[in-house]
Design an enzyme around this catalytic site. Structure first.
Site, PDB file in Angstrom:
ATOM      1  N   LYS A  90     -12.076  36.224   0.236  1.00  0.00           N
ATOM      2  CA  LYS A  90     -11.014  37.623   0.933  1.00  0.00           C
ATOM      3  C   LYS A  90     -10.251  37.526  -0.430  1.00  0.00           C
ATOM      4  O   LYS A  90      -9.785  36.575  -0.928  1.00  0.00           O
ATOM      5  CB  LYS A  90     -10.234  37.779   1.653  1.00  0.00           C
ATOM      6  CG  LYS A  90      -9.565  37.995   2.443  1.00  0.00           C
ATOM      7  CD  LYS A  90      -9.049  38.708   3.434  1.00  0.00           C
ATOM      8  CE  LYS A  90      -8.103  39.811   3.686  1.00  0.00           C
ATOM      9  NZ  LYS A  90      -7.179  39.442   5.305  1.00  0.00           N
ATOM     10  N   LYS A  96     -14.910  40.099   0.937  1.00  0.00           N
ATOM     11  CA  LYS A  96     -14.349  41.093   0.835  1.00  0.00           C
ATOM     12  C   LYS A  96     -13.328  41.809  -0.128  1.00  0.00           C
ATOM     13  O   LYS A  96     -12.537  40.858  -0.741  1.00  0.00           O
ATOM     14  CB  LYS A  96     -13.553  40.819   2.232  1.00  0.00           C
ATOM     15  CG  LYS A  96     -12.244  41.581   2.522  1.00  0.00           C
ATOM     16  CD  LYS A  96     -11.834  41.651   4.014  1.00  0.00           C
ATOM     17  CE  LYS A  96     -10.310  42.625   4.515  1.00  0.00           C
ATOM     18  NZ  LYS A  96      -9.598  42.144   5.354  1.00  0.00           N
TER      19      LYS A  96
HETATM   20  C1  PBG Z   1      -5.431  40.359   7.236  1.00  0.00           C
HETATM   21  C2  PBG Z   1      -6.367  41.505   7.380  1.00  0.00           C
HETATM   22  C3  PBG Z   1      -6.756  42.614   6.227  1.00  0.00           C
HETATM   23  C4  PBG Z   1      -7.365  43.322   6.679  1.00  0.00           C
HETATM   24  C5  PBG Z   1      -8.130  42.698   7.233  1.00  0.00           C
HETATM   25  N1  PBG Z   1      -7.760  41.506   7.412  1.00  0.00           N
HETATM   26  C6  PBG Z   1      -5.495  43.066   5.428  1.00  0.00           C
HETATM   27  C7  PBG Z   1      -4.304  41.896   4.648  1.00  0.00           C
HETATM   28  O1  PBG Z   1      -5.308  40.900   4.073  1.00  0.00           O
HETATM   29  O2  PBG Z   1      -3.797  42.267   3.312  1.00  0.00           O
HETATM   30  C8  PBG Z   1      -7.472  44.636   5.377  1.00  0.00           C
HETATM   31  C9  PBG Z   1      -9.090  45.440   6.083  1.00  0.00           C
HETATM   32  C10 PBG Z   1      -8.775  47.102   5.546  1.00  0.00           C
HETATM   33  O3  PBG Z   1      -8.436  47.041   4.637  1.00  0.00           O
HETATM   34  O4  PBG Z   1      -9.521  47.814   5.764  1.00  0.00           O
HETATM   35  N2  PBG Z   1      -5.332  39.989   8.760  1.00  0.00           N
END
Ligand code: PBG
Length: 334
Positions: A206, A258
């Site tokens: 991520k 991601k």
């Molecule tokens: C954190 C989380 C995020 C997203 C999913 N889980 C945000 C981040 O890491 O700041 C982003 C998902 C998206 O942008 O659609 N709980």
């Protein structure tokens, strides 16, 4: 010398009709491998639009259940729930993300109760929606006076959160905070609590991404600053292999890359090395940018959606999280 003209090899033969193109397509999409991310908010009388995600809403319990039913009818059998608490319920430790009567845990119970095993209930296991500082973990001041997200103290919160989510009825917990060791700690806690059958979909690779912007509006994030000390640096590929291998060793049942579109090379690499199913998340910024271009008449929405999803599938995704899950399922049915 053989002339290339006229050619014997004529790849265009396989493009002569829609039926022929379908017959010879290398990649298929199946709605039963789509996950619909959904937002459940406290304090709403009616669902609320999210301006940067046209067509996506913050739900009440009633509208959530109706939307899950609609998704299942369209063939989408997995939902990933994110909680949006009242600002007044947020604290430094994200307690309302763990509390049994917190907005996310109540929603997980409601969906599981209504749909049983007919819909896969996935829980986002992360503190950022619930902390008053917006970080994915608990903060501490290190010996140089810097405020940092404390890895190991956060792990204990994640373990408690995952167990609470499993108790509420989640089939899958999905740790997205990028703390070191999070999968192992969650697996042990779930097993100790008797939740051997609850699986872990780990956000393994991520990245710290500008494409999460609209999501932060969607969850009313309190974050100031960024997540660069825990999420990955966009310049790195090898690092995602290490992160994914660690998660697999720690017991991840599924892994995730991601965002999707800016990281197709990472997705291909992970798909080639992973012995477990690989998911990818088409994040809010990917959705917003295609939606905005379509709203301006600059690109054609439906083909752009399908092309973006085929791209993720072609790069190796088994499972795709997308805010277009239901729309794409309907388009695939024709
Ligand atoms: C954190 C989380 C995020 C997203 C999913 N889980 C945000 C981040 O890491 O700041 C982003 C998902 C998206 O942008 O659609 N709980």
């Amino acid at each position: 010398m053989n002339s290339i003209f006229p050619p014997h090899r004529r790849p265009r033969r396989l493009r002569t009709s829609p039926v022929m193109r379908d017959f010879t397509a290398e990649t298929d999409l199946n709605p039963s491998r789509f996950v619909l991310p959904m937002f459940i908010a406290d304090g709403l009388d009616a669902p609320r639009d999210i301006s940067s995600l046209p067509g996506v809403q913050q739900h009440t319990t009633d509208s959530l259940l109706a939307a899950v039913e609609g998704a299942a009818e369209a063939g989408v059998k997995a939902v990933d729930l994110f909680g949006v608490p009242l600002d007044s319920d947020k604290d430094a430790d994200g307690s309302c993300g763990i509390a049994e009567d917190g907005v996310l845990n109540r929603a997980l119970s409601a969906v599981r109760e209504r749909f049983g095993d007919d819909v896969l209930v996935i829980a986002d296991t992360c503190l950022d929606e619930f902390t008053d500082h917006g970080h994915c973990g608990v903060l501490t001041v290190d010996d140089r006076g810097r405020t940092v997200v404390e890895n190991d103290a956060t792990l204990q919160r994640y373990a408690d959160m995952a167990v609470a989510q499993a108790n509420a009825g989640a089939h899958v917990v999905s740790p997205s905070g990028m703390m070191d060791g999070q999968v192992q700690v969650i697996r042990e806690a779930l097993d100790d609590a008797g939740h051997q059958d609850v699986s872990i979909m780990a956000y393994s690779a991520k990245y710290a991404s500008a494409f999460y912007g609209p999501f932060r509006e969607a969850v009313g994030s309190s974050l100031q600053g960024d997540r660069r000390t825990y999420q990955q640096d966009a310049r790195n590929l090898r690092e995602s292999i290490l992160e994914t291998q660690l998660d697999i060793d720690e017991g991840a049942d599924m892994v995730m890359v991601k965002p999707g579109m800016p990281y197709l090379d990472v997705l291909r690499e992970i798909a080639d090395m992973s012995p477990v199913p690989v998911a990818t998340y088409q994040v809010s910024g990917e959705y917003a940018m295609i939606s905005a271009a379509a709203q301006n008449g600059w690109i054609d929405l439906e083909p752009a959606i399908m092309e973006s999803l085929y791209g993720l599938r072609r790069a190796g995704a088994d499972i795709i999280l997308t805010y277009w899950a239901v729309k794409a399922a309907r388009l695939l049915k024709g």
